[in-house]
Motif scaffolding. Structure first.
Motif, PDB file in Angstrom:
ATOM      1  N   ASN A   1      65.445  21.642   7.795  1.00 39.70           N
ATOM      2  CA  ASN A   1      66.569  22.491   8.221  1.00 39.70           C
ATOM      3  C   ASN A   1      67.289  21.913   9.438  1.00 39.70           C
ATOM      4  O   ASN A   1      67.408  22.560  10.476  1.00 39.70           O
ATOM      5  N   PRO A   2      67.814  20.689   9.332  1.00 41.50           N
ATOM      6  CA  PRO A   2      68.411  20.050  10.506  1.00 41.50           C
ATOM      7  C   PRO A   2      69.743  20.631  10.949  1.00 41.50           C
ATOM      8  O   PRO A   2      70.182  20.362  12.077  1.00 41.50           O
TER       9      PRO A   2
ATOM     10  N   TYR B   1      59.228  16.699   4.421  1.00 43.08           N
ATOM     11  CA  TYR B   1      60.259  17.494   5.101  1.00 43.08           C
ATOM     12  C   TYR B   1      59.601  18.675   5.797  1.00 43.08           C
ATOM     13  O   TYR B   1      58.936  19.490   5.169  1.00 43.08           O
ATOM     14  N   ASP B   2      59.809  18.759   7.086  1.00 48.04           N
ATOM     15  CA  ASP B   2      59.123  19.710   7.952  1.00 48.04           C
ATOM     16  C   ASP B   2      60.120  20.745   8.475  1.00 48.04           C
ATOM     17  O   ASP B   2      61.276  20.408   8.753  1.00 48.04           O
ATOM     18  N   GLU B   3      59.696  21.991   8.590  1.00 47.48           N
ATOM     19  CA  GLU B   3      60.579  23.028   9.135  1.00 47.48           C
ATOM     20  C   GLU B   3      60.583  22.963  10.659  1.00 47.48           C
ATOM     21  O   GLU B   3      59.526  23.037  11.288  1.00 47.48           O
ATOM     22  N   LYS B   4      61.761  22.832  11.259  1.00 46.38           N
ATOM     23  CA  LYS B   4      61.890  22.802  12.710  1.00 46.38           C
ATOM     24  C   LYS B   4      62.143  24.208  13.251  1.00 46.38           C
ATOM     25  O   LYS B   4      62.782  25.040  12.598  1.00 46.38           O
ATOM     26  N   PRO B   5      61.651  24.500  14.453  1.00 44.26           N
ATOM     27  CA  PRO B   5      61.855  25.830  15.047  1.00 44.26           C
ATOM     28  C   PRO B   5      63.341  26.140  15.210  1.00 44.26           C
ATOM     29  O   PRO B   5      64.126  25.280  15.619  1.00 44.26           O
TER      30      PRO B   5
ATOM     31  N   TRP C   1      45.317  27.514  20.628  1.00 45.05           N
ATOM     32  CA  TRP C   1      46.231  27.003  19.608  1.00 45.05           C
ATOM     33  C   TRP C   1      47.447  27.913  19.523  1.00 45.05           C
ATOM     34  O   TRP C   1      47.318  29.107  19.253  1.00 45.05           O
ATOM     35  N   LEU C   2      48.633  27.357  19.756  1.00 40.69           N
ATOM     36  CA  LEU C   2      49.872  28.124  19.696  1.00 40.69           C
ATOM     37  C   LEU C   2      50.497  27.924  18.323  1.00 40.69           C
ATOM     38  O   LEU C   2      51.049  26.862  18.024  1.00 40.69           O
ATOM     39  N   HIS C   3      50.414  28.943  17.488  1.00 37.02           N
ATOM     40  CA  HIS C   3      50.911  28.839  16.115  1.00 37.02           C
ATOM     41  C   HIS C   3      52.432  28.932  16.082  1.00 37.02           C
ATOM     42  O   HIS C   3      53.044  29.748  16.775  1.00 37.02           O
ATOM     43  N   THR C   4      53.041  28.088  15.264  1.00 35.24           N
ATOM     44  CA  THR C   4      54.482  28.133  15.044  1.00 35.24           C
ATOM     45  C   THR C   4      54.761  28.828  13.717  1.00 35.24           C
ATOM     46  O   THR C   4      54.303  28.370  12.661  1.00 35.24           O
ATOM     47  N   SER C   5      55.475  29.927  13.766  1.00 36.23           N
ATOM     48  CA  SER C   5      55.773  30.680  12.546  1.00 36.23           C
ATOM     49  C   SER C   5      56.859  29.981  11.740  1.00 36.23           C
ATOM     50  O   SER C   5      57.782  29.380  12.294  1.00 36.23           O
ATOM     51  N   HIS C   6      56.732  30.064  10.407  1.00 35.48           N
ATOM     52  CA  HIS C   6      57.697  29.424   9.507  1.00 35.48           C
ATOM     53  C   HIS C   6      58.338  30.468   8.600  1.00 35.48           C
ATOM     54  O   HIS C   6      57.668  31.372   8.111  1.00 35.48           O
ATOM     55  N   PHE C   7      59.647  30.299   8.389  1.00 37.82           N
ATOM     56  CA  PHE C   7      60.415  31.298   7.644  1.00 37.82           C
ATOM     57  C   PHE C   7      61.250  30.699   6.513  1.00 37.82           C
ATOM     58  O   PHE C   7      61.586  31.400   5.576  1.00 37.82           O
ATOM     59  N   ARG C   8      61.597  29.401   6.617  1.00 40.75           N
ATOM     60  CA  ARG C   8      62.579  28.813   5.698  1.00 40.75           C
ATOM     61  C   ARG C   8      61.932  28.434   4.382  1.00 40.75           C
ATOM     62  O   ARG C   8      61.410  27.338   4.226  1.00 40.75           O
ATOM     63  N   SER C   9      61.954  29.357   3.428  1.00 41.69           N
ATOM     64  CA  SER C   9      61.360  29.121   2.119  1.00 41.69           C
ATOM     65  C   SER C   9      62.373  28.427   1.218  1.00 41.69           C
ATOM     66  O   SER C   9      63.045  29.051   0.395  1.00 41.69           O
ATOM     67  N   LEU C  10      62.470  27.114   1.379  1.00 41.19           N
ATOM     68  CA  LEU C  10      63.401  26.308   0.599  1.00 41.19           C
ATOM     69  C   LEU C  10      62.632  25.541  -0.471  1.00 41.19           C
ATOM     70  O   LEU C  10      61.468  25.183  -0.283  1.00 41.19           O
TER      71      LEU C  10
END
Length: 469
Positions: A197-198, A279-283, A423-432
């Motif tokens: 998601n750039p 391909y990785d989801e960025k915050p 551990w600081l978890h990063t939430s992911h939302f972009r279901s592409l």
């Protein structure tokens, strides 16, 4: 101090010899040492930027074309509360251009409080649920998965393990590329980490630029000249033989970097390929990006403290340039912090702290006065000229320095909270889906098979359904 400052100012104006002022002599010596360190490390970093402009391997031969699919892969996905995104990755993995009988997918549902295990169980994968509130984080989840599969004990028939994050998407030639690399003798391989998601906003764009810079100017440049890259946590492949010999015993917040350094102690380099991508989801929010980078900063500083002194000692003792480079590279974060601290001193106490070499170069070589201030814009801009990157993200180059300078505060925060290993978890939302990326021109089809043809192939020869382990 004020008197000493005035004394040094007068000394510098008069151009007196050092013997006329011991104080100024010592300060001048310190300033020359500081300037030399700053300039040498900057040149060290910039040398790899120049090497990164080269695509082909300079040292050693690289043969990755037309290699028969031989290796069997265990694809491991550690997942913590990833019910919103994991399905797309699992469907994506079912469409890889690799014989379906030669890879199996395992999901480690790690301390999940949502339906990650249930969602993953709807797919043709093996789901392993882990609950351990004392040992949380990706490194522990991977160790649990590797042991359950039998990778470290040698009780499985897999030739290598591949690791993805649950929010990822993968190019369909991924396993073919890793198979070729393994047949080429490589043992630990890192793929190109791209962005899912750039162009969401300026945060995802500048975060993506940071990864693109790392791919080309840190990993590719080192691989091309025979040095070691590092693992990036996702899109990584480790041979079973290497995993058995090195084990998996990481304890920092950056298990990927830590494992790369542990492997170097055993003489195993991490290689890199730009022949396939993950391909990785960025915050999306700036605060979330800071949270994720804080974890990385704490982890990298911990790795530096635990391993670098021994690594540098061994590199000098054994005259090993690969280990020397790996040790020096880990000083990048302390270098940024040191550079900022010295800059503050030179602003607030210019009579005591000066940049004699830097000032001389800036005064006598005019081009440096023009180029240096533009480097935070030149380096990311060069990527858009060199690689096939989404043009709509280019406008955010102007904000790239803002994103990078924010690292300074994060690094100092990490330094003063280094004992915090939460551990600081990063939430992911972009279901592409992979088709979404193709439609948005963010992914290139890398072979002649279409997605539909690949899906038909896999349906014709399906893998047997798995039951939870």
């Amino acid at each position: 101090m004020k008197q000493a400052t005035e004394q040094c100012k007068n000394y510098i104006r008069r151009g007196a010899k050092p013997t006329k002022s011991y104080w100024c002599f010592y300060m001048n010596t310190i300033n020359y040492i500081i300037d030399s360190l700053l300039i040498l490390y900057s040149l060290y970093y910039l040398s790899f930027v120049l090497l990164g402009l080269i695509d082909r391997k300079v040292v050693g031969e690289e043969k990755t074309e037309g290699v028969e699919a031989k290796n069997k892969f265990a694809v491991v996905i550690p997942a913590h509360n990833e019910e919103r995104v994991i399905s797309e990755l699992l469907m994506n993995l079912g469409e890889l251009n690799y014989p379906s009988s030669l890879y199996d997918v395992f999901v480690v549902a790690d301390n999940c409080r949502d339906s990650t295990a249930k969602v993953a169980g709807r797919h043709d994968v093996t789901v392993m649920e882990r609950t351990n509130q004392d040992k949380t984080g990706k490194g522990y989840a991977l160790k649990y998965g590797f042991r359950r599969i039998g990778l470290m004990e040698g009780s499985s028939d897999y030739d290598a393990v591949v690791v993805f994050d649950a929010d990822n998407l993968v190019e369909e030639n991924f396993l073919r590329e890793m198979n070729s690399r393994l047949e080429n003798g490589e043992q630990i391989i890192q793929a190109y980490v791209d962005s899912k998601n750039p162009v969401d906003n300026w945060v995802t764009a500048t975060f993506s630029m940071m990864f693109w810079i790392n791919d080309r100017y840190t990993l590719l440049s080192r691989y091309n000249v025979g040095l070691s890259a590092v693992l990036m946590g996702t899109g990584m492949c480790i041979s079973s033989e290497t995993l058995r010999s090195t084990g998996w015993d990481t304890n920092t917040l950056t298990e990927d970097l830590e494992y790369s350094i542990q492997a170097l102690f055993r003489g195993v380099k991490t290689t890199f390929t730009k022949g396939t991508k993950v391909y990785d989801e960025k915050p999306v929010s700036f605060l979330a990006s800071c949270k994720q980078r804080l974890r990385w900063a704490r982890g990298q500083l911990s790795v530096l403290v635990q391993y670098v002194p021994r690594l540098l000692y061994r590199s000098f003792r054994e005259k090993n340039p690969v280990q020397l480079d790996a040790g020096l590279r880990l000083f990048q974060m302390p270098f940024i912090m040191f550079y900022f601290f010295i800059t503050l001193l030179r602003w607030t106490m210019p009579g005591l702290f000066t940049g004699p070499i830097f000032n001389y170069v800036m005064s006598n070589v005019e081009i440096f006065g023009v180029v240096l201030p533009l480097m935070p814009f030149i380096i990311p801009s060069s990527l858009f000229l060199r690689d096939r990157l989404p043009g709509s993200a280019f406008k955010y180059v102007l904000l790239f320095p803002v994103f990078m300078y924010s690292w300074i505060a994060i690094l100092y925060w990490a330094l003063f909270t280094l004992d915090n290993d939460q551990w600081l978890h990063t939430s992911h939302f972009r279901s592409l889906s992979r088709e979404d990326l193709i439609a948005n021109d963010l992914i290139t089809i890398v072979n002649t098979q279409s997605v539909g043809e690949t899906r038909a192939k896999n349906l014709a020869a399906p893998r047997p359904m798995k039951t939870p382990m």
